[in-house]
Scaffold this active site. Structure first.
Site, PDB file in Angstrom:
ATOM      1  N   PRO A  72      -8.318  -6.008   5.885  1.00  0.00           N
ATOM      2  CA  PRO A  72      -7.948  -5.173   4.736  1.00  0.00           C
ATOM      3  C   PRO A  72      -7.579  -5.975   3.490  1.00  0.00           C
ATOM      4  O   PRO A  72      -6.965  -7.038   3.579  1.00  0.00           O
ATOM      5  CB  PRO A  72      -6.731  -4.395   5.246  1.00  0.00           C
ATOM      6  CG  PRO A  72      -6.198  -5.205   6.375  1.00  0.00           C
ATOM      7  CD  PRO A  72      -7.388  -5.857   7.010  1.00  0.00           C
ATOM      8  N   ASN A  73      -7.996  -5.436   2.359  1.00  0.00           N
ATOM      9  CA  ASN A  73      -7.703  -6.020   1.038  1.00  0.00           C
ATOM     10  C   ASN A  73      -8.372  -7.363   0.822  1.00  0.00           C
ATOM     11  O   ASN A  73      -7.954  -8.142  -0.032  1.00  0.00           O
ATOM     12  CB  ASN A  73      -6.184  -6.135   0.815  1.00  0.00           C
ATOM     13  CG  ASN A  73      -5.503  -4.793   0.898  1.00  0.00           C
ATOM     14  OD1 ASN A  73      -5.856  -3.879   0.150  1.00  0.00           O
ATOM     15  ND2 ASN A  73      -4.577  -4.642   1.821  1.00  0.00           N
ATOM     16  N   ARG A 130      -8.601 -10.373  -6.470  1.00  0.00           N
ATOM     17  CA  ARG A 130      -7.250  -9.975  -6.048  1.00  0.00           C
ATOM     18  C   ARG A 130      -6.275 -11.152  -6.205  1.00  0.00           C
ATOM     19  O   ARG A 130      -6.475 -12.218  -5.608  1.00  0.00           O
ATOM     20  CB  ARG A 130      -7.297  -9.561  -4.578  1.00  0.00           C
ATOM     21  CG  ARG A 130      -5.943  -9.301  -3.952  1.00  0.00           C
ATOM     22  CD  ARG A 130      -6.061  -9.173  -2.439  1.00  0.00           C
ATOM     23  NE  ARG A 130      -4.775  -9.013  -1.811  1.00  0.00           N
ATOM     24  CZ  ARG A 130      -4.548  -9.193  -0.511  1.00  0.00           C
ATOM     25  NH1 ARG A 130      -5.547  -9.541   0.294  1.00  0.00           N
ATOM     26  NH2 ARG A 130      -3.345  -9.042  -0.015  1.00  0.00           N
ATOM     27  N   TYR A 137      -4.443 -16.122  -4.028  1.00  0.00           N
ATOM     28  CA  TYR A 137      -5.588 -16.238  -3.123  1.00  0.00           C
ATOM     29  C   TYR A 137      -6.765 -17.040  -3.689  1.00  0.00           C
ATOM     30  O   TYR A 137      -7.764 -17.221  -3.002  1.00  0.00           O
ATOM     31  CB  TYR A 137      -6.043 -14.830  -2.708  1.00  0.00           C
ATOM     32  CG  TYR A 137      -4.958 -14.065  -1.979  1.00  0.00           C
ATOM     33  CD1 TYR A 137      -4.506 -14.504  -0.733  1.00  0.00           C
ATOM     34  CD2 TYR A 137      -4.353 -12.942  -2.531  1.00  0.00           C
ATOM     35  CE1 TYR A 137      -3.492 -13.827  -0.062  1.00  0.00           C
ATOM     36  CE2 TYR A 137      -3.340 -12.254  -1.864  1.00  0.00           C
ATOM     37  CZ  TYR A 137      -2.912 -12.712  -0.640  1.00  0.00           C
ATOM     38  OH  TYR A 137      -1.908 -12.049   0.030  1.00  0.00           O
ATOM     39  N   ASN A 143     -10.212 -13.554   9.149  1.00  0.00           N
ATOM     40  CA  ASN A 143      -9.038 -13.358   8.308  1.00  0.00           C
ATOM     41  C   ASN A 143      -8.665 -11.885   8.452  1.00  0.00           C
ATOM     42  O   ASN A 143      -9.303 -11.013   7.862  1.00  0.00           O
ATOM     43  CB  ASN A 143      -9.317 -13.707   6.845  1.00  0.00           C
ATOM     44  CG  ASN A 143      -8.040 -13.644   6.004  1.00  0.00           C
ATOM     45  OD1 ASN A 143      -7.017 -13.144   6.465  1.00  0.00           O
ATOM     46  ND2 ASN A 143      -8.115 -14.146   4.784  1.00  0.00           N
ATOM     47  N   ALA A 149      -3.326  -8.431   6.429  1.00  0.00           N
ATOM     48  CA  ALA A 149      -2.003  -7.978   6.868  1.00  0.00           C
ATOM     49  C   ALA A 149      -1.977  -7.576   8.341  1.00  0.00           C
ATOM     50  O   ALA A 149      -0.905  -7.585   8.967  1.00  0.00           O
ATOM     51  CB  ALA A 149      -1.532  -6.825   5.988  1.00  0.00           C
ATOM     52  N   GLU A 201      -8.709 -18.344  13.390  1.00  0.00           N
ATOM     53  CA  GLU A 201      -7.986 -17.502  12.415  1.00  0.00           C
ATOM     54  C   GLU A 201      -7.868 -18.284  11.110  1.00  0.00           C
ATOM     55  O   GLU A 201      -7.503 -19.466  11.128  1.00  0.00           O
ATOM     56  CB  GLU A 201      -6.597 -17.192  12.986  1.00  0.00           C
ATOM     57  CG  GLU A 201      -5.706 -16.424  12.036  1.00  0.00           C
ATOM     58  CD  GLU A 201      -4.301 -16.220  12.614  1.00  0.00           C
ATOM     59  OE1 GLU A 201      -4.129 -16.259  13.849  1.00  0.00           O
ATOM     60  OE2 GLU A 201      -3.378 -16.033  11.802  1.00  0.00           O
ATOM     61  N   HIS A 213      -6.638 -18.084   6.794  1.00  0.00           N
ATOM     62  CA  HIS A 213      -5.958 -17.408   5.692  1.00  0.00           C
ATOM     63  C   HIS A 213      -6.191 -18.194   4.422  1.00  0.00           C
ATOM     64  O   HIS A 213      -6.206 -19.435   4.437  1.00  0.00           O
ATOM     65  CB  HIS A 213      -4.455 -17.280   5.957  1.00  0.00           C
ATOM     66  CG  HIS A 213      -4.162 -16.489   7.182  1.00  0.00           C
ATOM     67  ND1 HIS A 213      -4.204 -15.111   7.188  1.00  0.00           N
ATOM     68  CD2 HIS A 213      -3.881 -16.871   8.448  1.00  0.00           C
ATOM     69  CE1 HIS A 213      -3.947 -14.686   8.414  1.00  0.00           C
ATOM     70  NE2 HIS A 213      -3.748 -15.728   9.195  1.00  0.00           N
ATOM     71  N   ARG A 216       4.871 -18.500   2.465  1.00  0.00           N
ATOM     72  CA  ARG A 216       5.011 -17.342   1.581  1.00  0.00           C
ATOM     73  C   ARG A 216       6.446 -16.832   1.623  1.00  0.00           C
ATOM     74  O   ARG A 216       7.192 -17.118   2.560  1.00  0.00           O
ATOM     75  CB  ARG A 216       4.039 -16.225   2.025  1.00  0.00           C
ATOM     76  CG  ARG A 216       2.555 -16.602   2.006  1.00  0.00           C
ATOM     77  CD  ARG A 216       1.935 -16.511   0.633  1.00  0.00           C
ATOM     78  NE  ARG A 216       2.000 -15.185   0.045  1.00  0.00           N
ATOM     79  CZ  ARG A 216       1.082 -14.220   0.218  1.00  0.00           C
ATOM     80  NH1 ARG A 216       0.016 -14.434   0.970  1.00  0.00           N
ATOM     81  NH2 ARG A 216       1.218 -13.055  -0.388  1.00  0.00           N
TER      82      ARG A 216
END
Ligand code: DQA
Length: 157
Positions: A15-16, A23, A28, A82, A85, A106, A108, A115
């Site tokens: 998502p996103n 974004r 990012y 990725n 969330a 995985e 990111h 963060r």
């Protein structure tokens, strides 16, 4: 006759992550997912010809699970994931990765460990992947592909 082996890798964005580069570029990065194949070529050189990269993005948890299950049927060799969330919240996605037995890296864009929000340090899917790459922007995906390739080739052994 072409006997060269080919790996089929699936790059999945959750998502996103349909607007990478647009974004919040301050978090990012400003590069797009379309740049991944060039970066892979930069990292792997001639070996990149052994790879077929396929891309999938969905904002829906169930669709991501459906796609991973389909990848198992298709015999996909590896996944770069990725989960956005859902990394931090989705027991369903973790359960899926736990049984499909597809080597998964995985990735990111941001360094989730650095963060501000504590929630981002919770990683429900990390237990079911072969490794995690975070914090290198779009290069995280290319490094994920390289890691998968090296894993399948025996990590230099
Ligand atoms: C992300 C990090 C997640 O915490 C966030 O929810 C995302 C993107 C990353 O690539 O840095 O959507 O997975």
């Amino acid at each position: 006759m072409n006997l060269a082996k080919q790996y089929n890798f699936l790059i999945i964005n959750g998502p996103n992550l349909g607007y990478i580069g647009v974004r919040q570029p301050e978090i990012y990065g400003d590069k797009t997912i379309n740049q991944v194949p060039d970066l892979v070529e930069r990292l792997l050189g001639k070996k990149s010809a052994e790879l077929q990269l396929h891309f999938y993005q969905s904002n829906r948890e169930g669709s991501l699970i459906d796609r991973i299950e389909r990848a198992r049927i298709e015999g996909v060799d590896g996944i770069v994931l990725n989960a956005g969330a859902y990394t931090h919240t989705s027991l369903a996605l973790a359960d899926c990765l736990a049984w499909v037995e597809i080597p998964t890296v995985e990735v990111h864009l941001s360094n989730i460990m650095a963060r501000d929000e504590n929630m981002r340090r919770i990683d429900l899917i990390g237990q079911h992947v072969i490794g995690i790459i975070a914090g290198f922007g779009i290069m995280s995906y290319a490094l994920g592909v390289q890691a998968l390739y090296e894993y399948l080739e025996g990590l230099g052994s």
